[in-house]
Design an enzyme around this catalytic site. Structure first.
Site, PDB file in Angstrom:
ATOM      1  N   TYR A 152       0.839  -1.208   0.000  1.00  0.00           N
ATOM      2  CA  TYR A 152       0.000   0.000   0.000  1.00  0.00           C
ATOM      3  C   TYR A 152       0.874   1.257   0.000  1.00  0.00           C
ATOM      4  O   TYR A 152       0.554   2.250  -0.663  1.00  0.00           O
ATOM      5  CB  TYR A 152      -0.972   0.009   1.189  1.00  0.00           C
ATOM      6  CG  TYR A 152      -1.733   1.317   1.273  1.00  0.00           C
ATOM      7  CD1 TYR A 152      -2.569   1.724   0.229  1.00  0.00           C
ATOM      8  CD2 TYR A 152      -1.582   2.174   2.363  1.00  0.00           C
ATOM      9  CE1 TYR A 152      -3.239   2.938   0.272  1.00  0.00           C
ATOM     10  CE2 TYR A 152      -2.251   3.385   2.424  1.00  0.00           C
ATOM     11  CZ  TYR A 152      -3.085   3.767   1.371  1.00  0.00           C
ATOM     12  OH  TYR A 152      -3.733   4.970   1.418  1.00  0.00           O
ATOM     13  N   ARG A 159       1.672   6.572  -6.995  1.00  0.00           N
ATOM     14  CA  ARG A 159       0.563   7.468  -7.325  1.00  0.00           C
ATOM     15  C   ARG A 159       0.997   8.921  -7.147  1.00  0.00           C
ATOM     16  O   ARG A 159       0.735   9.774  -7.995  1.00  0.00           O
ATOM     17  CB  ARG A 159      -0.638   7.123  -6.443  1.00  0.00           C
ATOM     18  CG  ARG A 159      -1.872   7.967  -6.703  1.00  0.00           C
ATOM     19  CD  ARG A 159      -3.083   7.471  -5.946  1.00  0.00           C
ATOM     20  NE  ARG A 159      -2.870   7.329  -4.506  1.00  0.00           N
ATOM     21  CZ  ARG A 159      -3.797   6.950  -3.655  1.00  0.00           C
ATOM     22  NH1 ARG A 159      -5.016   6.646  -4.086  1.00  0.00           N
ATOM     23  NH2 ARG A 159      -3.531   6.844  -2.371  1.00  0.00           N
ATOM     24  N   TYR A 212      -1.635  13.439   5.747  1.00  0.00           N
ATOM     25  CA  TYR A 212      -1.327  12.447   6.787  1.00  0.00           C
ATOM     26  C   TYR A 212       0.146  12.542   7.162  1.00  0.00           C
ATOM     27  O   TYR A 212       1.002  12.731   6.288  1.00  0.00           O
ATOM     28  CB  TYR A 212      -1.549  11.024   6.253  1.00  0.00           C
ATOM     29  CG  TYR A 212      -2.960  10.476   6.300  1.00  0.00           C
ATOM     30  CD1 TYR A 212      -3.986  11.117   6.990  1.00  0.00           C
ATOM     31  CD2 TYR A 212      -3.245   9.273   5.649  1.00  0.00           C
ATOM     32  CE1 TYR A 212      -5.269  10.564   7.000  1.00  0.00           C
ATOM     33  CE2 TYR A 212      -4.525   8.724   5.662  1.00  0.00           C
ATOM     34  CZ  TYR A 212      -5.532   9.383   6.347  1.00  0.00           C
ATOM     35  OH  TYR A 212      -6.787   8.834   6.355  1.00  0.00           O
ATOM     36  N   ARG A 225     -11.551  13.304   0.060  1.00  0.00           N
ATOM     37  CA  ARG A 225     -12.567  12.495   0.750  1.00  0.00           C
ATOM     38  C   ARG A 225     -13.819  12.305  -0.083  1.00  0.00           C
ATOM     39  O   ARG A 225     -14.529  11.312   0.067  1.00  0.00           O
ATOM     40  CB  ARG A 225     -12.918  13.127   2.095  1.00  0.00           C
ATOM     41  CG  ARG A 225     -11.751  13.229   3.055  1.00  0.00           C
ATOM     42  CD  ARG A 225     -11.246  11.859   3.463  1.00  0.00           C
ATOM     43  NE  ARG A 225     -10.116  11.948   4.407  1.00  0.00           N
ATOM     44  CZ  ARG A 225      -9.434  10.908   4.840  1.00  0.00           C
ATOM     45  NH1 ARG A 225      -9.739   9.695   4.417  1.00  0.00           N
ATOM     46  NH2 ARG A 225      -8.439  11.070   5.682  1.00  0.00           N
ATOM     47  N   GLU A 333     -15.118  -0.662   5.576  1.00  0.00           N
ATOM     48  CA  GLU A 333     -14.968   0.624   4.880  1.00  0.00           C
ATOM     49  C   GLU A 333     -16.162   0.778   3.937  1.00  0.00           C
ATOM     50  O   GLU A 333     -16.615  -0.200   3.352  1.00  0.00           O
ATOM     51  CB  GLU A 333     -13.650   0.595   4.094  1.00  0.00           C
ATOM     52  CG  GLU A 333     -13.243   1.920   3.505  1.00  0.00           C
ATOM     53  CD  GLU A 333     -11.859   1.839   2.850  1.00  0.00           C
ATOM     54  OE1 GLU A 333     -10.870   1.490   3.531  1.00  0.00           O
ATOM     55  OE2 GLU A 333     -11.802   2.107   1.641  1.00  0.00           O
TER      56      GLU A 333
HETATM   57  C1  3EB Z   1      -8.113   6.169   4.907  1.00  0.00           C
HETATM   58  O1  3EB Z   1      -9.038   6.971   5.077  1.00  0.00           O
HETATM   59  C2  3EB Z   1      -8.497   4.745   4.694  1.00  0.00           C
HETATM   60  O2  3EB Z   1      -5.167   5.568  -0.599  1.00  0.00           O
HETATM   61  O3  3EB Z   1      -6.684   6.089  -2.073  1.00  0.00           O
HETATM   62  C3  3EB Z   1      -9.469   4.883   1.862  1.00  0.00           C
HETATM   63  C4  3EB Z   1      -9.751   5.353   0.573  1.00  0.00           C
HETATM   64  C5  3EB Z   1      -8.135   4.653   2.212  1.00  0.00           C
HETATM   65  C6  3EB Z   1      -8.734   5.610  -0.354  1.00  0.00           C
HETATM   66  C7  3EB Z   1      -6.347   5.688  -0.944  1.00  0.00           C
HETATM   67  C8  3EB Z   1      -7.125   4.905   1.291  1.00  0.00           C
HETATM   68  C9  3EB Z   1      -7.418   5.388   0.023  1.00  0.00           C
HETATM   69  O4  3EB Z   1      -6.924   6.495   4.954  1.00  0.00           O
HETATM   70  C10 3EB Z   1      -7.792   4.101   3.554  1.00  0.00           C
END
Ligand code: 3EB
Length: 340
Positions: A152, A159, A212, A225, A333
């Site tokens: 990941y 990306r 993050y 989001r 999720e």
């Molecule tokens: C999160 O909120 C959970 O890396 O594109 C959710 C949706 C998550 C997309 C991404 C990662 C991604 O971090 C994981």
């Protein structure tokens, strides 16, 4: 047979429908010439009638008994192309594509993902649909460590490289996204793009993923989001995979029921924020929606479905899928398409 149909009326509209896999051409009210793409889930993926549009085959068990596929369709005839491993269909306003790539042992996932996104961006630019609205990334063994780095994290790295190559400051135009692990098969990247931009939305309860701290990944995840897109009369909201994360930390490790309730609070806050930034209300329970619920452990399916039915009633259509999530402590999720 359409189980649940999203909106596809009006000029240039985009609809999303959940269709029983047993459907026969002619029986389905969606015109074959207006289908932009199909996402099918299952091990093996279910058969679908021969239609000329991109088909994503995702090796992920469908937990609900009723076999359904997701069909993206418009109100205008599509043209279908294949270019460098990418299948895509467009109708003058929207482009839906599927990039499926077999991995070889000598290529790490960051490079596979970087090359995939570079190819996607180049294609979108050339085709005249430069605005990437939404992506789905289905990745075999997402949690596996490849030469010392979790896959990941490699995805995030590749990306990020691709996004910054096309835009040195991409933070304010990142697509909504989902990243889920599969047990086998190709790396599959599905994407939705448009001629005109949508509006990205962040969640006030969560740190933006692109900000993050580095403990989660050496390069932060490049997604927003949610993405709101007005298709001309009808607005859609594409909610990214939403987990039990508040701030940047996982909440309720080990407790699927509490994670689910946290996700519902996150979605509520996301929809409220979208109403605030775009002046379009997407009510969580009064509008319409198609949801996909990704569950890590199959034994959590029944309690999750029970709780969701309790909260949402018969509202919308829900696909329950079993997949691996990006963080080891996440059990469930939810992603969604909301419209009004
Ligand atoms: C999160 O909120 C959970 O890396 O594109 C959710 C949706 C998550 C997309 C991404 C990662 C991604 O971090 C994981």
């Amino acid at each position: 047979m359409i189980v649940y149909a999203g909106d596809c009326t009006g000029s240039g509209g985009l609809g999303i429908s959940h269709v029983l896999t047993s459907w026969q051409p002619g029986e389905c009210a969606i015109g074959a010439d207006s289908m932009l793409g199909i996402m099918r889930y299952g091990v093996p993926p279910p058969e679908v009638p021969a239609v000329d549009c991109p088909v994503a085959s995702v090796s992920m068990p469908l937990l609900s008994a009723e076999q359904r596929v997701e069909v993206w369709h418009g109100s205008a005839p599509v043209t279908v192309h294949r270019q460098g491993g990418i299948d895509y269909a467009s109708n003058g306003q929207v482009l839906f594509g599927v990039y499926a790539r077999q991995e070889s042992n000598d290529c790490f996932l960051d490079l596979v993902i970087e090359e995939s996104y570079v190819a996607i961006f180049e294609l979108l630019k050339a085709a005249g649909y430069p605005h990437l609205l939404r992506t789905w990334n289905y990745i075999p063994a997402i949690a596996k460590v490849q030469d010392g780095v979790e896959r990941y994290h490699r995805l995030c790295l590749g990306r990020y490289q691709a996004f910054t190559r096309f835009d040195p400051a991409p933070e304010h135009a990142l697509p909504a996204a989902t990243v889920i692990g599969t047990t086998q098969g190709d790396v599959v990247v599905c994407f939705l793009a448009a001629r005109h931009a949508g509006i990205p939305v962040e969640n006030p309860r969560q740190v933006s993923a692109y900000r993050y701290p580095s403990q989660y990944s050496p390069r932060s995840p490049s997604f927003s989001r949610a993405m709101v897109k007005d298709w001309g009369g009808r607005a859609h909201l594409y909610a990214s995979g939403t987990a039990s994360i508040v701030g940047h930390e996982t909440r309720h490790a080990g407790d699927v029921r509490a994670q689910l309730d946290e996700i519902l609070r996150n979605l509520e806050a996301l929809l409220a924020q979208a109403a605030h930034t775009t002046a379009t209300a997407f009510p969580q329970r009064a509008g319409e929606a198609l949801l996909k619920v990704y569950i890590r452990r199959p034994e959590d399916f029944v309690p999750v479905r029970e709780r969701l039915r309790q909260v949402l009633g018969t509202y919308g259509s829900v696909l329950y899928l079993q997949g691996e999530l990006c963080r080891k402590d996440l059990l469930v999720e939810i992603e969604g398409v909301y419209w009004r």
